[in-house]
Design a protein around this motif. Structure first.
Motif: not given
Lengths: 173, 261
Positions: A128, A131, A134, B246, B249
Motif C-alpha cells: 500500500g 497509494i 490502500a 507504488p 510495494n
C-alpha cells in the motif's frame, strides 16, 4: 523520430541504444523500474513549487486585508477571563485535562508522541505504499483517522462548547 | 548548455554585462535541453536540494496536494514577516502591547504585516498536520523512510512550540491567559512538571521573565532548530529515493492471492 511504445512496462525507445552498465544492489537511488517515467526537475517540479508558493502568499495577503488578527485589551494578571482557553491546537488537551489533569495533560499526549514516532518501526510491511487509502492498510489508516477525528472533535468542543468554569454551553444560544 | 553565440560583434558595455552575468550563471540563460536543465539545478545553491529528475507520480497534485511545499512556503513567509516584525517589537511587559497598537495605527502596513504573520502561523500548524496525514494515509513512512517520519514528528512539535511561544508576545489578555493555561498543563507532569513549568516561565507565573524567554525561544532557538531539521528532512527525501511510489510495494504473490479467493 520513431514513437516510444508506452503500453509496455519497460518501454524501449527506438531512438536509443541500450546496454547493461551496472548492477545495483538495493533500492535506494531514484532508479525506478520504469526509467522513462522520470522528468526533469527544471521546469516540471520548480514551476509547481513556485506556483504553490505564490498562491500561498496571495491567499495570506487577501486574508490579512479581510481579517484582523485578534488583539484584546492589555494583559491583566488580576482579571482572568472565564474560561481562559489555550491556543486552539491545545484545546483538545485542555478538554482532556478537564477530565483528568495527569492523564489528559501528560499521559495521553506523551503516549501519542511516542506512538507516532514508533509507527514506522512497527508497521514495516511494504504494501500500500504510494497509494491513497490502500485497501490492505485499512487497519492502520482507520486507526490514524480515528485519532485525527477524535482530536478534531475535542478541539471543536473546546472552542465552541465550553463556557464559564469549563461548563458545557451551546454556541448558538 | 546554450551554444556560445559570441561570434557577433558586441559593444564593450554589452560585453561587460555579459561577463558579469556569466560569472554568476555559468550555464547560459533558460535551459533548452536535458543537459541545461541538469546544470540549472545542480549548479545553483538554492535549487540543488532538488534531484535533477523526479518521477511523474510524485508530481501528481492529487498524490501530495502540495502540502509539504505549502507548509515550507508558510515557514519562509513566517521567517520573512517575523524578522520584519522584530524591527518594531520590544519584548517588555510594559512596551509590547503598545507596539501592537503601533502596528495598527502608526506603522505603514503594520496591520498587514502582523495579520500575515498571524494567519500564516495558524495555517502552518494546520498544513503540517495535513501533510502528516497525507504521508500516513499513503503509507509513505514505511522503510526506507522511517527516520524521515521521525524527523517529521520533531518538525510538528517544533511548529507547535513556535506557535505557542509566539502566542504570548502581543501581551494582551488572550496571550497572557492562553499561556497561563498552556504552561499549567506542563505542570501536571509528575516530578519534572513543576520545575519544567518554572523553567519555561522563569518565575512562578507568567510575567516579564516568561516574556523574554518565550521571545528568545520564538525568534532564535526554535526557528534555528526548525531550519536544521527541515534541511535534514529535505536531504533525507533524496537519500531515501525520492517520494514514495507504488512500485516499491512487494510484488503480489499471485498464487497466494488465488488460494485466498
Amino acid at each position: 523520430m520513431k514513437e516510444v511504445d508506452t503500453t509496455q512496462v519497460y518501454p524501449q525507445d527506438p531512438n536509443k541504444t541500450y546496454g547493461l552498465m551496472e548492477l545495483v544492489r538495493g533500492t535506494k537511488p531514484t532508479v525506478g523500474p520504469a526509467p522513462e517515467d522520470m522528468v526533469y526537475s527544471w521546469p516540471h517540479l520548480l514551476i509547481r513549487e513556485l506556483v504553490i508558493f505564490l498562491t500561498v502568499a496571495a491567499c495570506l495577503l487577501v486574508a490579512a486585508f479581510l481579517f484582523n488578527a485578534p488583539l484584546e485589551e492589555l494583559a491583566n494578571p488580576n482579571h482572568p477571563p472565564n474560561p481562559a482557553k489555550a491556543p486552539w491546537y491545545f484545546l483538545g488537551l485542555q478538554e482532556l485535562v478537564s477530565y483528568s489533569a495527569f492523564v489528559g495533560g501528560v499521559v495521553v499526549p506523551g503516549l501519542l508522541v511516542v506512538a507516532l514516532i514508533l509507527v514506522p518501526y512497527i508497521d514495516r510491511k511494504k504494501v500500500g505504499v504510494g497509494i491513497w487509502f490502500a485497501r490492505e492498510r485499512w487497519l492502520a489508516n482507520g486507526t490514524f483517522l480515528a485519532f485525527l477525528i477524535l482530536m478534531c472533535i475535542l478541539i471543536i468542543v473546546g472552542m465552541y462548547f465550553r463556557g464559564p468554569n469549563w461548563g458545557f454551553v451551546v454556541p448558538w444560544e | 548548455m546554450a551554444p556560445d553565440k559570441s561570434t557577433e560583434k558586441k559593444s564593450a558595455g554589452m560585453e561587460f554585462f555579459e561577463n558579469v552575468y556569466r560569472s554568476i550563471f555559468r550555464y547560459g540563460r533558460i535551459p533548452q535541453d536535458g543537459e541545461g536543465a541538469s546544470y540549472a539545478v545542480f549548479n545553483n545553491l538554492f535549487l540543488h536540494i532538488h534531484p535533477v529528475k523526479v518521477s511523474r507520480h510524485s508530481l501528481k497534485f492529487t498524490y501530495t496536494f502540495g502540502l509539504g511545499v505549502i507548509a515550507t512556503s508558510l515557514f519562509l513567509i513566517l521567517t520573512f514577516t517575523g524578522v520584519w516584525l522584530m524591527f518594531y517589537y520590544y519584548p517588555s511587559a510594559t512596551e509590547a502591547y503598545g507596539r501592537m497598537l503601533d502596528l495598527r495605527s502608526s506603522v505603514d502596513f503594520g496591520f498587514v504585516l502582523r495579520n500575515v504573520h498571524k494567519w500564516a502561523a495558524e495555517a502552518m500548524v494546520f498544513f503540517v498536520v495535513l501533510h502528516m496525514a497525507r504521508v500516513f494515509l499513503t503509507g509513505a513512512y514505511k522503510p526506507p523512510r522511517e527516520f524521515n517520519w521521525v524527523i517529521g514528528v520533531i518538525l510538528l512539535l517544533l511548529t507547535l512550540g513556535l506557535s505557542f511561544t509566539g502566542y504570548l508576545l502581543p501581551w494582551d489578555q488572550l496571550a497572557f491567559w492562553a499561556i497561563t493555561v498552556g504552561t499549567s498543563i506542563a505542570g501536571y507532569a509528575p516530578v519534572i512538571g513543576e520545575p519544567l513549568r518554572q523553567f519555561l516561565l522563569g518565575s512562578d507565573s507568567v510575567g516579564q521573565e516568561a516574556l523574554i524567554r518565550f521571545y528568545v525561544l520564538h525568534v532564535v532557538i526554535l526557528p534555528g532548530l526548525l531550519y536544521v531539521f527541515l534541511a535534514v528532512h529535505f536531504w533525507r527525501i533524496r537519500k531515501d529515493g525520492g517520494l514514495s511510489h507504488p512500485s516499491e510495494n512487494e510484488p503480489q504473490d499471485v498464487a497466494e492471492k488465488g488460494a485466498e479467493l
